[in-house]
Design an enzyme around this catalytic site. Sequence first.
Site, PDB file in Angstrom:
ATOM      1  N   ARG A  54       0.814  -1.219   0.000  1.00 48.31           N
ATOM      2  CA  ARG A  54       0.000   0.000   0.000  1.00 48.31           C
ATOM      3  C   ARG A  54       0.845   1.266   0.000  1.00 48.31           C
ATOM      4  NH1 ARG A  54      -2.552  -3.596   3.344  1.00 48.31           N
ATOM      5  NH2 ARG A  54      -1.716  -2.526   5.157  1.00 48.31           N
ATOM      6  N   GLU A 100       5.691  -9.675  15.151  1.00 50.56           N
ATOM      7  CA  GLU A 100       5.161 -10.231  16.395  1.00 50.56           C
ATOM      8  C   GLU A 100       4.917 -11.732  16.276  1.00 50.56           C
ATOM      9  OE1 GLU A 100       0.473  -9.154  15.964  1.00 50.56           O
ATOM     10  OE2 GLU A 100       1.857  -7.505  16.336  1.00 50.56           O
TER      11      GLU A 100
END
Length: 175
Positions: A61, A98
């Site tokens: 994006r 993560e």
Amino acid sequence: MIDLQIKSAIRDIPDFPKPGIVFKDITPILKDPSLCEAIVDNFVARVQGLKIDAVAGIESRGFLFGLQLAGKLGVPFVPVRKAGKLPFSVKQKEYELEYGTATIEVHTDAFKPGQHILVHDDLLATGGTVTAASDLIIEMGGIIAGFTFVVGLNFLNGKEKIKHFADKVVVLAEY
């Protein structure tokens, strides 16, 4: 004003990509050409005075407004891609997520050492990907001119994580 326009266009998607996350979907912005133009014009106005030799957009994006921003600034666009997506000689950087690791890459001839690179992405969250991109640009001899983001999630403290790279961090709509 631009922040309100962006926020009114963004669509919240609960539990995406996993439970507990509220995804800020910027794709509705793309239906409004005048808002897209206003976003790019705001970025241009807010980076005036910076030395910028190229704009690096982070996949995927970050390509949407990064390419337009580079065009308005009259500088080249540098795609920062996920590993295995660029066809020429590349420099890679692995970084922690993560839930594991990821790797980004840039063509080795994307810019020259000493050039000032404006880093762009659609959203600043934890700052992990943009930090990796900045580290990669610096390893290749580039200088981080600043950062531009359409959206920032302030509660994740990404801005604090990247401030040491450059003084200029532009976020148009902050949550």
